[in-house]
Design an enzyme around this catalytic site. Structure first.
Site, PDB file in Angstrom:
ATOM      1  N   ARG A 205       0.857  -1.178   0.000  1.00 15.82           N
ATOM      2  CA  ARG A 205       0.000   0.000   0.000  1.00 15.82           C
ATOM      3  C   ARG A 205       0.897   1.232   0.000  1.00 15.82           C
ATOM      4  NH1 ARG A 205      -3.447  -2.557  -1.705  1.00 15.82           N
ATOM      5  NH2 ARG A 205      -5.551  -2.973  -0.921  1.00 15.82           N
ATOM      6  N   GLU A 234      -2.865   8.172  -4.384  1.00 13.96           N
ATOM      7  CA  GLU A 234      -3.364   7.710  -5.690  1.00 13.96           C
ATOM      8  C   GLU A 234      -4.781   8.212  -5.944  1.00 13.96           C
ATOM      9  OE1 GLU A 234      -3.297   3.464  -6.014  1.00 13.96           O
ATOM     10  OE2 GLU A 234      -1.207   3.293  -5.398  1.00 13.96           O
ATOM     11  N   HIS A 251      -0.031   0.845  -9.858  1.00 14.24           N
ATOM     12  CA  HIS A 251      -0.763  -0.081  -8.970  1.00 14.24           C
ATOM     13  C   HIS A 251      -1.309  -1.267  -9.747  1.00 14.24           C
ATOM     14  CE1 HIS A 251      -3.264  -0.128  -4.999  1.00 14.24           C
ATOM     15  NE2 HIS A 251      -2.923  -1.367  -5.364  1.00 14.24           N
TER      16      HIS A 251
END
Length: 334
Positions: A205, A234, A251
């Site tokens: 993360r 993000e 990601h």
């Protein structure tokens, strides 16, 4: 039964239509309370915040997130509201391990990393970390593992990782409270404690690694280079950090066709079990192209540098690159 599903979850709609009277596909970030008020089931990814604001007054009985992580789900509210939920632990662990393996091979080729003479530190050894461990050992690396929650024989403390590792890779969930909170686990103090000027890899993360502190560590020479797939803030991200890292991707470390199919099947299984439905059958990943050639290298299946070039050239298209990612296949090892 009505199902609302994120339209970027591939391969699943055909099976859902065998189970429900109505299936509505929507962009995950755009799903609003009015969209789910008469739905029985909600199937999401990380871009849909499943909380009271979204669900209050709705008919939703069951939520499935087709992801490992579930920090986008307010589990306390769901418990209070009597809404069942599930995630998909381990669904894309093979895909993330593929990403790390291919990144290590590119670090060997382009940065001169001698894998056989390097020590890899794995922080977090669950579904993903354990597969990364197997990958690194197959590449001939010495591996140290830190995971205080598992406390297995032979595991080490974080300070040993900081002291002895040439590459450090994070595979932990995001948690902000408790003895083992992972928010900003790699902060300014962490980078100042490093002894061997290591490479940093983060596919867990974004908030696990303090992005501003990482950029400073790179600029000051405390970190040799980095591979970053997940970012603070993000889809907005620090462009200076993006341009500085060796590999920076949107990601998508877990975005293999195999991982997506795993998640789909876990969602279908949980949905059928919850509502006592007849199972519609397993979903299988697409075949490789007929002209695909396997030379024996994992890089035949995936080259993370290609994804990195696209993001570095178009950082403002982070969400578009992620949502329209051409799912890759994983290399299966016998």
């Amino acid at each position: 039964m009505k199902i609302v599903v994120d339209d970027k979850i591939p391969y699943i709609r055909e099976k859902l239509e065998l189970l429900a009277d109505e299936v509505v596909s929507l962009r995950g970030a755009d799903i609003k309370a009015e969209d789910v008020k008469d739905a029985d089931v909600l199937i999401v990814r990380t871009r849909t915040r499943c909380n009271e604001e979204l669900l209050s007054g709705s008919k939703v009985q069951f939520i499935a997130t087709a992801t490992i992580g579930f920090d986008h789900i307010d589990t306390d509210y769901l418990k209070q509201a009597g809404i069942a939920w599930t995630n998909c632990p381990g669904c894309n662990s093979g895909s993330v391990a593929q990403y790390v393996e291919c990144s290590l091979l590119q670090m060997k080729e382009h940065l001169g990393l001698n894998l056989q003479e390097s020590t890899l530190g794995i922080v977090g050894c669950g579904h993903v970390g354990s597969k990364v461990k197997a990958v690194a050992e197959r590449l001939g690396m010495h591996v140290l593992v830190c995971d205080p929650l598992l406390n297995e024989p032979g595991f080490v403390s974080l300070d040993v990782i900081e002291r002895e590792c040439d590459v450090i890779t994070f595979h932990v969930p995001l948690s902000r409270e408790g003895q083992y909170a992972t928010f900003h686990m790699a902060d300014e103090a962490f980078f100042h404690r490093l002894c061997r000027v290591p490479y940093i890899i983060n596919t867990s993360r974004g908030e696990v690694v303090d992005n501003a502190a990482l950029l400073s560590a790179l600029q000051e020479g405390r970190v040799r280079d980095a591979v970053i797939d997940v970012w603070e803030g993000e889809p907005a991200l620090d462009d200076a950090l993006l341009q500085r890292v060796f590999i920076g991707t949107p990601h998508i470390a877990g975005y293999s066709a195999d991982g997506k199919v795993n998640a789909d099947n876990m969602v279908i299984d949980a949905l059928c079990q919850h509502f006592q439905l007849l199972h519609p059958g397993e979903i299988v990943p697409p075949e490789l192209p007929l002209d695909f050639q396997d030379t024996g290298s994992p890089l035949d299946y995936y080259n993370p540098i290609e994804d990195s070039i696209q993001l570095k050239n178009n950082p403002q298209k982070f969400e578009n690159l992620r949502n329209n990612y051409p799912l890759r296949r994983e290399k299966l090892h016998n």
